[in-house]
Design a protein around this motif. Sequence first.
Motif, PDB file in Angstrom:
ATOM      1  N   GLY A  15       7.355 -46.378  60.115  1.00 17.96           N
ATOM      2  CA  GLY A  15       6.760 -45.804  58.797  1.00 17.96           C
ATOM      3  C   GLY A  15       6.530 -46.185  57.361  1.00 17.96           C
ATOM      4  N   GLY A  17       9.328 -44.684  55.344  1.00 17.94           N
ATOM      5  CA  GLY A  17      10.035 -44.971  54.457  1.00 17.94           C
ATOM      6  C   GLY A  17      10.611 -46.269  54.856  1.00 17.94           C
ATOM      7  N   GLY A  18      11.119 -46.607  56.639  1.00 19.01           N
ATOM      8  CA  GLY A  18      11.120 -47.277  57.524  1.00 19.01           C
ATOM      9  C   GLY A  18      10.816 -48.856  57.073  1.00 19.01           C
ATOM     10  N   ARG A  42       7.043 -48.230  67.701  1.00 16.52           N
ATOM     11  CA  ARG A  42       7.262 -47.329  68.737  1.00 16.52           C
ATOM     12  C   ARG A  42       5.789 -48.185  68.897  1.00 16.52           C
ATOM     13  NH1 ARG A  42       6.740 -41.730  68.408  1.00 16.52           N
ATOM     14  NH2 ARG A  42       8.150 -41.666  69.754  1.00 16.52           N
ATOM     15  N   LEU A  52      -5.658 -40.216  57.926  1.00 16.38           N
ATOM     16  CA  LEU A  52      -6.053 -39.806  59.484  1.00 16.38           C
ATOM     17  C   LEU A  52      -7.140 -38.651  59.611  1.00 16.38           C
ATOM     18  CD1 LEU A  52      -4.898 -40.776  62.008  1.00 16.38           C
ATOM     19  CD2 LEU A  52      -3.023 -38.645  61.477  1.00 16.38           C
ATOM     20  N   GLY A  81       9.326 -50.774  70.449  1.00 17.46           N
ATOM     21  CA  GLY A  81       9.955 -50.622  71.441  1.00 17.46           C
ATOM     22  C   GLY A  81      10.147 -48.780  70.903  1.00 17.46           C
ATOM     23  N   LYS A 135      -0.950 -36.471  64.397  1.00 12.04           N
ATOM     24  CA  LYS A 135       0.030 -36.785  64.091  1.00 12.04           C
ATOM     25  C   LYS A 135      -0.056 -38.862  64.161  1.00 12.04           C
ATOM     26  CE  LYS A 135       4.081 -36.246  62.881  1.00 12.04           C
ATOM     27  NZ  LYS A 135       5.234 -36.220  61.505  1.00 12.04           N
ATOM     28  N   ASN A 274      12.592 -35.928  64.414  1.00 15.54           N
ATOM     29  CA  ASN A 274      12.503 -36.504  65.788  1.00 15.54           C
ATOM     30  C   ASN A 274      13.654 -35.937  66.695  1.00 15.54           C
ATOM     31  OD1 ASN A 274      12.843 -38.463  67.607  1.00 15.54           O
ATOM     32  ND2 ASN A 274      11.253 -39.421  66.500  1.00 15.54           N
ATOM     33  N   LEU A 306      16.435 -42.368  55.484  1.00 14.50           N
ATOM     34  CA  LEU A 306      15.240 -41.412  54.636  1.00 14.50           C
ATOM     35  C   LEU A 306      14.082 -41.207  55.691  1.00 14.50           C
ATOM     36  CD1 LEU A 306      14.173 -45.177  53.377  1.00 14.50           C
ATOM     37  CD2 LEU A 306      14.687 -44.746  56.215  1.00 14.50           C
ATOM     38  N   ASP A 308      11.249 -37.958  56.570  1.00 16.96           N
ATOM     39  CA  ASP A 308      11.140 -36.741  57.292  1.00 16.96           C
ATOM     40  C   ASP A 308      12.172 -36.299  58.157  1.00 16.96           C
ATOM     41  OD1 ASP A 308       8.619 -37.070  55.184  1.00 16.96           O
ATOM     42  OD2 ASP A 308       7.533 -36.572  58.297  1.00 16.96           O
ATOM     43  N   PRO A 323       9.859 -33.335  52.288  1.00 13.63           N
ATOM     44  CA  PRO A 323       9.708 -34.444  53.349  1.00 13.63           C
ATOM     45  C   PRO A 323       8.225 -35.329  53.006  1.00 13.63           C
ATOM     46  CG  PRO A 323       9.759 -32.378  54.272  1.00 13.63           C
ATOM     47  CD  PRO A 323       9.654 -32.185  53.272  1.00 13.63           C
ATOM     48  N   ALA A 325       4.814 -38.592  51.897  1.00 14.26           N
ATOM     49  CA  ALA A 325       4.869 -39.493  51.931  1.00 14.26           C
ATOM     50  C   ALA A 325       5.328 -40.340  50.736  1.00 14.26           C
ATOM     51  CB  ALA A 325       3.372 -40.516  52.247  1.00 14.26           C
TER      52      ALA A 325
HETATM   53  C1  LIG Z   1      -1.592 -35.685  59.010  1.00 18.94           C
HETATM   54  C2  LIG Z   1      -0.617 -35.920  58.438  1.00 18.94           C
HETATM   55  C3  LIG Z   1      -1.370 -36.239  56.919  1.00 18.94           C
HETATM   56  C4  LIG Z   1      -0.395 -36.438  55.581  1.00 18.94           C
HETATM   57  N1  LIG Z   1      -0.844 -36.111  54.607  1.00 18.94           N
HETATM   58  C5  LIG Z   1      -0.168 -36.704  53.299  1.00 18.94           C
HETATM   59  C6  LIG Z   1      -0.213 -36.971  52.155  1.00 18.94           C
HETATM   60  O1  LIG Z   1      -1.519 -37.251  51.807  1.00 18.94           O
HETATM   61  N2  LIG Z   1       0.875 -36.843  51.667  1.00 18.94           N
HETATM   62  C7  LIG Z   1       2.123 -37.203  51.732  1.00 18.94           C
HETATM   63  O2  LIG Z   1       2.692 -37.336  50.669  1.00 18.94           O
HETATM   64  N3  LIG Z   1       2.371 -37.180  53.238  1.00 18.94           N
HETATM   65  C8  LIG Z   1       1.597 -36.931  53.802  1.00 18.94           C
HETATM   66  N4  LIG Z   1       1.643 -37.069  55.331  1.00 18.94           N
HETATM   67  C9  LIG Z   1       3.655 -36.438  55.580  1.00 18.94           C
HETATM   68  C10 LIG Z   1       4.115 -38.012  55.524  1.00 18.94           C
HETATM   69  O3  LIG Z   1       2.960 -38.749  56.659  1.00 18.94           O
HETATM   70  C11 LIG Z   1       4.957 -38.168  56.129  1.00 18.94           C
HETATM   71  O4  LIG Z   1       6.316 -37.341  55.194  1.00 18.94           O
HETATM   72  C12 LIG Z   1       5.869 -39.959  56.111  1.00 18.94           C
HETATM   73  O5  LIG Z   1       4.866 -40.235  56.989  1.00 18.94           O
HETATM   74  C13 LIG Z   1       6.881 -39.711  56.528  1.00 18.94           C
HETATM   75  O6  LIG Z   1       7.527 -40.742  56.386  1.00 18.94           O
HETATM   76  P1  LIG Z   1       8.509 -41.151  57.711  1.00 18.94           P
HETATM   77  O7  LIG Z   1       8.994 -42.818  57.056  1.00 18.94           O
HETATM   78  O8  LIG Z   1       9.581 -40.280  57.743  1.00 18.94           O
HETATM   79  O9  LIG Z   1       7.924 -41.301  58.771  1.00 18.94           O
HETATM   80  P2  LIG Z   1       6.926 -41.583  59.553  1.00 18.94           P
HETATM   81  O10 LIG Z   1       6.147 -42.278  58.265  1.00 18.94           O
HETATM   82  O11 LIG Z   1       6.372 -40.329  60.604  1.00 18.94           O
HETATM   83  O12 LIG Z   1       6.853 -42.976  60.019  1.00 18.94           O
HETATM   84  C14 LIG Z   1       8.288 -42.511  61.698  1.00 18.94           C
HETATM   85  C15 LIG Z   1       7.658 -43.806  62.640  1.00 18.94           C
HETATM   86  O13 LIG Z   1       8.640 -43.851  64.007  1.00 18.94           O
HETATM   87  C16 LIG Z   1       8.448 -44.007  64.944  1.00 18.94           C
HETATM   88  N5  LIG Z   1       8.810 -43.198  65.887  1.00 18.94           N
HETATM   89  C17 LIG Z   1       9.497 -42.175  66.368  1.00 18.94           C
HETATM   90  N6  LIG Z   1       9.856 -42.369  67.513  1.00 18.94           N
HETATM   91  C18 LIG Z   1       9.855 -43.184  67.990  1.00 18.94           C
HETATM   92  C19 LIG Z   1      11.086 -43.906  69.143  1.00 18.94           C
HETATM   93  N7  LIG Z   1      11.579 -42.948  69.798  1.00 18.94           N
HETATM   94  N8  LIG Z   1      10.780 -44.820  69.526  1.00 18.94           N
HETATM   95  C20 LIG Z   1       9.968 -46.138  67.758  1.00 18.94           C
HETATM   96  N9  LIG Z   1       9.778 -45.492  67.150  1.00 18.94           N
HETATM   97  C21 LIG Z   1       9.648 -43.984  67.478  1.00 18.94           C
HETATM   98  C22 LIG Z   1       6.749 -43.396  64.524  1.00 18.94           C
HETATM   99  O14 LIG Z   1       5.671 -44.153  65.509  1.00 18.94           O
HETATM  100  C23 LIG Z   1       6.664 -44.183  62.964  1.00 18.94           C
HETATM  101  O15 LIG Z   1       6.145 -45.363  63.257  1.00 18.94           O
HETATM  102  C24 LIG Z   1       0.757 -36.519  55.697  1.00 18.94           C
HETATM  103  C25 LIG Z   1       0.692 -36.628  57.567  1.00 18.94           C
HETATM  104  C26 LIG Z   1       0.514 -35.886  58.534  1.00 18.94           C
HETATM  105  C27 LIG Z   1       0.736 -36.302  59.935  1.00 18.94           C
END
Ligand SMILES: Cc1cc2nc3c(=O)[nH]c(=O)nc-3n(C[C@H](O)[C@H](O)[C@H](O)COP(=O)(O)OP(=O)(O)OC[C@H]3O[C@@H](n4cnc5c(N)ncnc54)[C@H](O)[C@@H]3O)c2cc1C
Length: 455
Positions: A15, A17-18, A42, A52, A81, A135, A274, A306, A308, A323, A325
């Motif tokens: 996502g 961060g990663g 995944r 979205l 995976g 999501k 998670n 890093l 959320d 938390p 983006a």
């Molecule tokens: C509808 C929506 C709108 C948003 N709008 C905004 C915005 O306008 N501005 C903003 O700043 N933030 C927004 N956000 C919040 C933002 O998306 C998150 O803060 C950001 O994505 C966090 O990044 P992350 O890398 O921690 O997690 P994510 O971006 O959620 O990435 C996590 C990744 O891990 C993967 N994953 C999870 N579990 C597993 C597993 N067991 N095995 C393999 N892979 C796995 C997921 O598929 C995903 O690809 C929004 C969120 C949503 C849901």
Amino acid sequence: MVVDGKIRILILGGGFGGLHAAIHLDSTLARSPNVEITLINRDNFFLFTPMLHEVAASDLDLTNIVNPLRQLLRRVNFFAGEVEAIDVDRKQVRVSHGVDHHHHDLAYDHLVIGLGSVTNFFNLPGLAERALTMKSLGDAIHVRNQLIALLEEADTECCADIRGPLLTFVVAGGGFAGVETVAAVNDFIRHAVRFYGNLGGDCLRVVLIHSGPVILPELGEQLGQYAQKELTKRKIEIRVGTRVSGLTDRGVALSTGEMIETRALIWTAGTSPNPVLLDLPCEKEHGRLKVNENLQVPSCPGVWALGDCALIPDAKSGGYHPPTAQHALREGKILAHNLTAAVRNRTMRPFSFSTIGQLAAIGQRAGVARIFGINFSGFLAWWLWRTIYLSKLPRFEKKLRVAFDWTLDLVFGKDLVQFQTFRAPTISMKQESIDRQSALASGGSSDTKVKGNYR
Ligand SMILES: Cc1cc2nc3c(=O)[nH]c(=O)nc-3n(C[C@H](O)[C@H](O)[C@H](O)COP(=O)(O)OP(=O)(O)OC[C@H]3O[C@@H](n4cnc5c(N)ncnc54)[C@H](O)[C@@H]3O)c2cc1C
């Protein structure tokens, strides 16, 4: 521990961060022949969540807001995976993949956890089974399909009696995701309804449920009130100070004791870290991994976190970074720098960042935004929303596709096509169906079952 002379780095989650950690490592540490970096996710794509709701409401083509991870990385390996468990004592990650979900235990020297958050229904009855969520890309496609399916069903004569519930759409959660979703859904169904001869705009009911006193609390009272006024003008009912208490086949039960009859509740009112992190023996608070300012998990050596799923101290405020983006992608850059520093014995940099601004699109070319403490609303805020997020969307190709979609949207209407993913009928299914019908017609019973989705 270095095996085969290589330092193995695993990044869990592709996502904000990663992926950004992987992109920065791609041009630094991944060049080194004695370092092997693998990103595990995944899906095989990166999802741009801020857009979205535009997929759910048919403003954008389904795949324009996602980017294949392999096309974003050159030297970092990619593994599609499901991360199932992390064993920090043995320094291994259990991953399943493939049609048969077979397992691999992948060893690491450094582990980066960026698995984000999951939807939380707070154990409210009926929600896990019946509510729609926002999501993943699959969620947005499902919402879009449901909206169209409900319009199709409501248009038929046989459903005249239940038209009310079929055409009532409820969104729970008055934060960014909920407000953007309700506005986009409202625009979409009010546009689409013209193509259904038995329906009209007056048949539609759209409700936003929010537990606080004003929607969009992150943007402050003034912009929240403005957004409420604009959405109400567009016939969206806003229920503030109200919570969802359950969901049944009939509809949504509210904390006020009222029941809204509906077939569509979109739930955006809660997330939690998670569940893969639950069994980790590292220090956590409310399920999020506690890291230091360098993004290391001090209680689990070799582990970094890093986005959320991490709780990152903010030296300026004395609290924690939110938390979002915009934070997660910057954390990715600093984490990549610090991981490189750890491997090469150099100096690390603490993570420090202050929110630049926050923006929300509220439909009909209007928005609300607070950037560097200045409030914007209406068309200008909407224009800023589009310009800023378009610039953040990875890869020129996708930017161009989204820009084209938005331009074409000015001329053409929204697409009402339902995307069904089941297999088309085959001759064998047809034959089985005929056999079954003739067996039933001749008075006998039939053991033949109609397979698949033949209708
Ligand atoms: C509808 C929506 C709108 C948003 N709008 C905004 C915005 O306008 N501005 C903003 O700043 N933030 C927004 N956000 C919040 C933002 O998306 C998150 O803060 C950001 O994505 C966090 O990044 P992350 O890398 O921690 O997690 P994510 O971006 O959620 O990435 C996590 C990744 O891990 C993967 N994953 C999870 N579990 C597993 C597993 N067991 N095995 C393999 N892979 C796995 C997921 O598929 C995903 O690809 C929004 C969120 C949503 C849901």
